[in-house]
Enzyme design. Structure first.
Site, PDB file in Angstrom:
ATOM      1  N   GLU A 170      -6.559   4.596   7.982  1.00  0.00           N
ATOM      2  CA  GLU A 170      -6.591   6.175   7.701  1.00  0.00           C
ATOM      3  C   GLU A 170      -7.677   6.967   7.247  1.00  0.00           C
ATOM      4  O   GLU A 170      -8.019   7.775   7.098  1.00  0.00           O
ATOM      5  CB  GLU A 170      -4.887   5.579   6.967  1.00  0.00           C
ATOM      6  N   GLY A 205       2.893   1.650  11.028  1.00  0.00           N
ATOM      7  CA  GLY A 205       3.762   2.856  10.976  1.00  0.00           C
ATOM      8  C   GLY A 205       3.668   3.044  11.978  1.00  0.00           C
ATOM      9  O   GLY A 205       5.047   4.157  12.542  1.00  0.00           O
ATOM     10  N   HIS A 263      -9.631   1.139   5.194  1.00  0.00           N
ATOM     11  CA  HIS A 263      -8.222   1.683   5.221  1.00  0.00           C
ATOM     12  C   HIS A 263      -8.310   2.292   6.503  1.00  0.00           C
ATOM     13  O   HIS A 263      -9.126   3.208   6.929  1.00  0.00           O
ATOM     14  CB  HIS A 263      -6.559   1.835   4.465  1.00  0.00           C
ATOM     15  N   ASN A 267       0.948  -0.895  -0.345  1.00  0.00           N
ATOM     16  CA  ASN A 267       0.040   0.173  -0.028  1.00  0.00           C
ATOM     17  C   ASN A 267       0.929   1.143  -0.419  1.00  0.00           C
ATOM     18  O   ASN A 267       1.283   1.188   1.307  1.00  0.00           O
ATOM     19  CB  ASN A 267      -0.887  -0.272   1.428  1.00  0.00           C
ATOM     20  N   TRP A 268       0.477   1.860  -1.025  1.00  0.00           N
ATOM     21  CA  TRP A 268       1.156   3.284  -1.176  1.00  0.00           C
ATOM     22  C   TRP A 268       1.107   3.985  -0.796  1.00  0.00           C
ATOM     23  O   TRP A 268       1.694   5.422  -0.728  1.00  0.00           O
ATOM     24  CB  TRP A 268       2.137   3.321  -2.759  1.00  0.00           C
ATOM     25  N   LYS A 269      -0.132   3.899   0.117  1.00  0.00           N
ATOM     26  CA  LYS A 269      -0.279   5.527   0.575  1.00  0.00           C
ATOM     27  C   LYS A 269      -0.067   6.722  -0.131  1.00  0.00           C
ATOM     28  O   LYS A 269      -0.323   7.425  -1.683  1.00  0.00           O
ATOM     29  CB  LYS A 269      -0.077   5.354   1.613  1.00  0.00           C
ATOM     30  N   GLU A 305      -5.949  -5.245  10.721  1.00  0.00           N
ATOM     31  CA  GLU A 305      -4.657  -3.765  10.755  1.00  0.00           C
ATOM     32  C   GLU A 305      -4.971  -3.565  12.053  1.00  0.00           C
ATOM     33  O   GLU A 305      -5.368  -2.277  11.765  1.00  0.00           O
ATOM     34  CB  GLU A 305      -4.038  -3.020   9.732  1.00  0.00           C
ATOM     35  N   GLY A 359       2.557  -1.635   4.456  1.00  0.00           N
ATOM     36  CA  GLY A 359       2.626  -0.296   4.244  1.00  0.00           C
ATOM     37  C   GLY A 359       4.390   0.557   3.426  1.00  0.00           C
ATOM     38  O   GLY A 359       4.318   0.405   2.740  1.00  0.00           O
ATOM     39  N   GLY A 360       4.794   0.973   4.596  1.00  0.00           N
ATOM     40  CA  GLY A 360       6.635   2.246   4.363  1.00  0.00           C
ATOM     41  C   GLY A 360       7.253   0.547   3.810  1.00  0.00           C
ATOM     42  O   GLY A 360       7.684   0.745   3.070  1.00  0.00           O
ATOM     43  N   SER A 374       3.192  -2.533   9.656  1.00  0.00           N
ATOM     44  CA  SER A 374       5.366  -2.468  10.421  1.00  0.00           C
ATOM     45  C   SER A 374       4.687  -3.875  10.020  1.00  0.00           C
ATOM     46  O   SER A 374       6.097  -4.459  11.130  1.00  0.00           O
ATOM     47  CB  SER A 374       4.586  -2.272  12.149  1.00  0.00           C
TER      48      SER A 374
END
Ligand code: PGA
Length: 253
Positions: free
Chosen positions: A94, A168, A92, A9-11, A162, A229-230, A208
């Site tokens: 966020e 993150g 998600h 997920n590149w957000k 999640e 993600g990251g 994470s």
């Protein structure tokens, strides 16, 4: 047997210069073809990413419940399809936090995606406060009960567990905690949709995940993949996670 799905997920990250990473990740998919890999890039990059993705699936990060209309700044499922997306993430945390999305809206988004032939990853997870009160399973179960799309089945729907506090932060639940929530999700799906759906639906862990912890998280009972993600932004970080999934795929019966 369920094959593993590794999703990145590149957000709100990625411009055309980032397509070199998409290409490098796609190259790793060719040599790890037992694993399904999907990359959820910003909408502006979907068409370009598709052109270099090879067997890797490209997805969108959200879609509106309506197919068109006066909804400034939103994106509709048919638009994602036209750009070449095969999947979409809905719910998600966020978006639940930043855009105030509710379970009812998440359900409608998932159903819109399905109407247009997109696969769906539905995200659920508890906050730190809820985890502290030992309410993780209860919170996740309530989210699923309210947001599971009508007609759901494991052929097109995956659920991503999640924990909000793990996203993150570099923190993850223990393997026992992950297995407990995933087992509870599968039991709930069995109760709602029947044994076949429970057996085929993939449940991903997210929060994470990185190259160092992927193997142990992916080995937990009822974990069928990861939403990353990251550590999905570069091939250097993401490919080891794909390889960790591939090495487990090879030891499946
Ligand atoms: P993270 O994000 O891997 O950076 O924790 C996961 C996600 O939000 O899907």
């Amino acid at each position: 047997m369920r094959s593993k799905l590794v999703a990145g997920n590149w957000k709100m990250n990625g411009i055309k210069a980032s397509l070199v990473e998409v290409e490098a990740i796609a190259a790793a998919c060719r040599s790890n073809s037992d694993v399904d890999v999907a990359l959820f890039v910003p909408a502006t990059l979907i068409a370009d990413a598709v052109s270099v993705a090879g067997v890797m699936m490209i997805g969108g990060q959200d879609c509106h419940a309506n197919d068109c209309g006066a909804h400034t700044g939103n994106i509709a499922a048919p638009m994602l399809v036209e750009a070449g997306a095969r999947l979409v993430i809905v719910g998600h945390s966020e978006r639940r936090a930043d855009q105030g999305e509710t379970d009812v809206e998440v359900k409608a988004k998932a159903e819109a995606a399905r109407r247009h032939g997109l696969g769906v990853i539905l995200c659920v997870g508890e906050t730190l406060d809820e985890r502290g009160k030992d309410q993780a399973e209860q919170v996740v179960s309530a989210q699923i009960a309210r947001s599971l799309p009508d007609g759901a089945d494991g052929e097109w729907l995956s659920i991503a567990y999640e924990p909000v506090w793990a996203i993150g932060t570099g923190r993850t639940p223990t393997e026992t905690e992950v297995a407990a929530v995933h087992g509870a999700i599968r039991a709930q799906i069995g109760g709602l949709l029947g044994g076949d759906a429970a057996a085929s639906l993939r449940i991903l862990y997210g929060g994470s995940v990185n190259g160092a912890n992927a193997a142990s998280l992916l080995a937990c009972a009822d974990v069928d993949g990861a939403l990353v993600g990251g550590a999905s932004l570069t091939a250097r970080d993401f490919v080891p996670i794909i390889e960790a999934a591939a090495s487990q795929q090879q030891i499946l019966p």
